[in-house]
Design an enzyme around this catalytic site. Structure first.
Site, PDB file in Angstrom:
ATOM      1  N   LYS A  48       0.835  -1.213   0.000  1.00  0.00           N
ATOM      2  CA  LYS A  48       0.000   0.000   0.000  1.00  0.00           C
ATOM      3  C   LYS A  48       0.869   1.263   0.000  1.00  0.00           C
ATOM      4  O   LYS A  48       0.569   2.243  -0.687  1.00  0.00           O
ATOM      5  CB  LYS A  48      -0.884  -0.021   1.256  1.00  0.00           C
ATOM      6  N   TYR A  89      -5.198 -22.621  10.609  1.00  0.00           N
ATOM      7  CA  TYR A  89      -4.677 -22.473   9.247  1.00  0.00           C
ATOM      8  C   TYR A  89      -5.790 -22.029   8.290  1.00  0.00           C
ATOM      9  O   TYR A  89      -5.649 -21.031   7.582  1.00  0.00           O
ATOM     10  CB  TYR A  89      -4.075 -23.806   8.792  1.00  0.00           C
ATOM     11  N   LYS A  93      -6.028 -18.296   6.815  1.00  0.00           N
ATOM     12  CA  LYS A  93      -5.880 -18.052   5.375  1.00  0.00           C
ATOM     13  C   LYS A  93      -7.137 -17.417   4.781  1.00  0.00           C
ATOM     14  O   LYS A  93      -7.061 -16.636   3.834  1.00  0.00           O
ATOM     15  CB  LYS A  93      -5.566 -19.371   4.653  1.00  0.00           C
TER      16      LYS A  93
END
Ligand code: UDP
Length: 261
Positions: A48, A89, A93
């Site tokens: 960014k 996990y 994700k």
């Protein structure tokens, strides 16, 4: 240096960091979630703050959890247990994907999101804990091959070189922000994989059945129509060929270790 001060030293960021083997990420579940989410925020902040940097997220087929749709297309939202042992996990994700798309919508960051299916190949660690390396190492030592559950659950295995090609094609492609499945659609049962590895290694290993870990997905196969169309990519290395290369690798490191003793 604070993350906000990181200056542009690259054109591309690949955010690949996170243990992906169930036994490793489940050993440190809190750290796994932190890696997925804080890692995504930190790398997205760099993108960014440095205009023109493109950032790729290594997402996962685990986004789909224990899928009710088969094969999985990218528009399937998944079926994930948010409190189970795989959630650190899977949900980590999933949240990272949310962050990627929100940085794209809110700040115009140039994102790429790859949903990576099971991948294997040379230079995996012998103690990685995932199925291909576990089976090959056991077979080469003529030790029992540990099949969890009845072994009828399926996975689709992609050779590492094909995956690297896919990731590079995605990074270089001029396409709209959207998730893209990368994997080999050649679906096999775990039992089939065990038998194949025993044959390819000429091993005397026997197959032993152990308990199935909770939330272990029953089946998994990518629909790669989108990757084929947008990236002109598809895997080229067959399971047999990829396993042979991986077996040669593990055979080599085992020989090295035994010679050093
Ligand atoms: N598995 C197995 N024996 C092993 C390791 C894994 O039967 O020694 C099974 C596991 O239960 C799962 C599949 O193989 O159904 C793939 O497991 P892996 O840990 O490689 O990755 P996953 O796709 O589950 O994240």
């Amino acid at each position: 240096m604070h993350i906000n001060e990181a200056k542009k030293e690259a054109d591309y960021i690949f955010n690949l960091a996170c243990p992906a083997s169930p036994c490793h990420y489940q050993a440190q579940p809190v750290e796994t979630t932190k890696t997925a989410i804080l890692g995504a925020i930190n790398t997205l902040e760099i993108a960014k703050n440095n205009k023109g940097v493109r950032i790729l997220q290594a997402s996962t087929s685990e986004i789909y959890g224990d899928p009710r749709e088969h094969p999985q297309k990218e528009d399937y939202w998944g079926y994930v247990n948010p409190t189970g042992i795989r959630a650190c996990y899977d949900e980590g994700k999933r949240c990272a994907e949310t962050l990627f798309f929100d940085y794209y919508r809110e700040y115009g960051v140039d994102i790429r999101v790859a949903r990576i299916y099971n991948t294997y190949g040379p230079r995996m660690r012998a103690d990685d804990g995932r199925v291909v390396s576990n089976f090959i190492c056991a077979a080469l030592k003529n030790e029992p091959i540990t099949v969890y559950g009845d072994g009828l659950q399926t996975r689709s295995f992609c050779y590492v070189d094909d995956m690297v090609e896919g990731l590079l094609s995605l990074m270089n492609a001029d396409i709209q922000a959207q998730p893209i499945n990368l994997g080999n659609p050649d679906e096999r049962t775990i039992l089939e994989l065990a038998q194949m590895i025993v044959e390819l290694t000429n091993s005397s290993s026997v197959i032993e059945h152990h308990g199935l870990p909770s939330d272990d997905p029953v089946k998994r196969q990518p629909d790669i129509t989108r990757a084929k169309k947008l990236l002109d990519w598809k895997p080229t290395i067959s399971l047999e060929e990829g396993l042979m290369k991986t077996i040669q690798y593990f055979d080599g490191i085992m020989l090295d270790t035994s010679q050093k003793k």
